[in-house]
Design a protein around this motif. Structure first.
Motif, short mmCIF file in Angstrom:
data_model
loop_
_atom_site.label_atom_id
_atom_site.label_comp_id
_atom_site.label_asym_id
_atom_site.label_seq_id
_atom_site.Cartn_x
_atom_site.Cartn_y
_atom_site.Cartn_z
N ILE A 25 -37.36 67.16 68.62
CA ILE A 25 -38.26 67.68 69.45
C ILE A 25 -39.54 68.18 68.78
O ILE A 25 -39.39 69.11 67.73
N VAL A 26 -40.57 67.71 69.11
CA VAL A 26 -42.01 68.04 68.44
C VAL A 26 -42.82 68.83 69.17
O VAL A 26 -43.23 68.17 70.48
N GLN A 27 -43.12 70.08 69.06
CA GLN A 27 -44.32 70.52 69.82
C GLN A 27 -45.72 70.47 69.19
O GLN A 27 -45.85 70.50 67.94
N VAL A 28 -46.72 70.31 70.29
CA VAL A 28 -47.91 69.83 69.80
C VAL A 28 -48.84 70.95 70.20
O VAL A 28 -48.74 71.22 71.58
N VAL A 29 -49.54 71.68 69.59
CA VAL A 29 -50.29 72.79 70.08
C VAL A 29 -51.53 73.07 69.26
O VAL A 29 -51.45 72.81 68.23
N ALA A 30 -52.55 73.60 69.77
CA ALA A 30 -54.03 74.03 69.09
C ALA A 30 -54.19 75.48 69.55
O ALA A 30 -53.57 76.13 70.26
N ALA A 31 -54.82 76.04 68.27
CA ALA A 31 -55.11 77.69 68.38
C ALA A 31 -56.34 77.77 69.48
O ALA A 31 -56.08 78.84 70.02
N ARG A 32 -57.08 76.94 69.69
CA ARG A 32 -58.23 76.94 70.69
C ARG A 32 -57.95 75.96 71.74
O ARG A 32 -57.49 74.57 71.40
N ARG A 33 -58.73 76.18 73.08
CA ARG A 33 -58.53 75.00 73.86
C ARG A 33 -59.65 74.18 73.51
O ARG A 33 -60.64 74.40 72.86
N GLY A 34 -59.60 73.12 73.98
CA GLY A 34 -60.64 72.01 73.82
C GLY A 34 -60.39 71.18 72.33
O GLY A 34 -61.39 70.51 71.92
N GLU A 35 -59.41 71.53 71.64
CA GLU A 35 -59.14 70.76 70.30
C GLU A 35 -58.63 69.47 70.45
O GLU A 35 -58.43 68.58 69.52
N GLY A 36 -58.07 69.05 71.59
CA GLY A 36 -57.60 67.71 71.94
C GLY A 36 -56.30 67.60 71.86
O GLY A 36 -55.54 66.43 71.56
N THR A 37 -55.55 68.54 72.04
CA THR A 37 -54.00 68.69 72.08
C THR A 37 -52.98 67.80 72.79
O THR A 37 -52.39 66.94 72.28
N SER A 38 -53.83 67.66 74.09
CA SER A 38 -53.10 66.71 75.15
C SER A 38 -53.27 65.25 74.53
O SER A 38 -52.23 64.43 74.94
#
Length: 233
Positions: A25-38
């Motif tokens: 299970i790998v979580q993908v997240v960014a500290a700020r919105r708009g970084e392109g996580t999705s």
């Protein structure tokens, strides 16, 4: 759409081999919105399913918006058409609760798991989740739960589970589920010079019981920035 196959191949390799016989299970997240996580989460799921031949679940924790389902549906020529909705919980467990609870005609509480469905994507063995927001009534709200039951159950049905989390300025979901993730990948804009927010998120995830195992520099292919040492040892 920018072709990220090479970047996804590198990211896939950097994750290392999973434990034998156990889904990762790998979580993908960014500290700020708009970084392109999705985008990173979706392209990694696409790569793992199409190129690496894995069975993949892409679980979208941005429940009220479900942007992954919308993005894949909008690019069906690339990813493949979305299949009919199916149950997203193998045993009735789920990682969120809807409050106040709804009740069926028999007066019994409506199971939270029924709010989440999964769609197969094209002919590959990957699925994307969608929260049935249309099922909410009145002033109901949704809350992510600090429980591992759902993640444990889902491991039996996939080789890889990718969890796309909103940034912490929008939701605390990434910290809530961190203890149940095997790995967390931070997404950082390649041209971002301020490392304070990613470093703070790294520390917060570690404090919540999670493990940050990598950083993906998004939006450009560049040499490894010098500030990498400030985030990862």
């Amino acid at each position: 759409m920018v072709d990220l196959n090479a970047e996804m191949a590198d990211l896939w390799a950097s994750l290392g081999a999973p434990a034998s016989g156990r889904a990762r299970i790998v979580q993908v997240v960014a500290a700020r919105r708009g970084e392109g996580t999705s985008t990173v989460a979706r392209e990694l799921a696409f790569f793992a399913a199409k190129r690496a031949g894995r069975s993949v679940w892409l679980v979208d924790l941005d429940l009220l918006a479900s942007p992954q389902h919308a993005a894949i549906g909008a690019e069906s020529d690339r990813y493949g058409p979305l299949g009919e909705p199916a149950a997203a919980s193998p045993d009735g467990s789920i990682f969120f609760t809807v409050q106040p609870a709804s009740h069926g005609p028999d007066g019994q509480p409506w199971p939270d798991a029924r709010y989440l469905c999964a769609h197969r994507v094209g002919s590959a063995r990957w699925w994307v989740t969608r929260f049935r927001r249309e099922g909410l009534k009145g002033r109901q709200s949704v809350h992510i739960l600090p429980t591992g039951d759902y993640w444990t159950a889902l491991r039996k049905y996939a080789d890889l589970i990718i969890v796309d989390c909103p940034s912490p300025e929008r939701s605390q979901a990434a910290l809530t589920v961190a203890p149940f993730m095997d790995q967390t990948v931070l997404v950082v804009a390649a041209d971002e010079a301020d490392v304070r927010a990613p470093a703070q998120l790294r520390d917060a995830i570690a404090g919540a019981g999670g493990t940050v195992t990598g950083i993906f520099f998004n939006r450009a292919t560049v040499a490894q920035p010098a500030f990498l040492k400030a985030i990862l040892p």
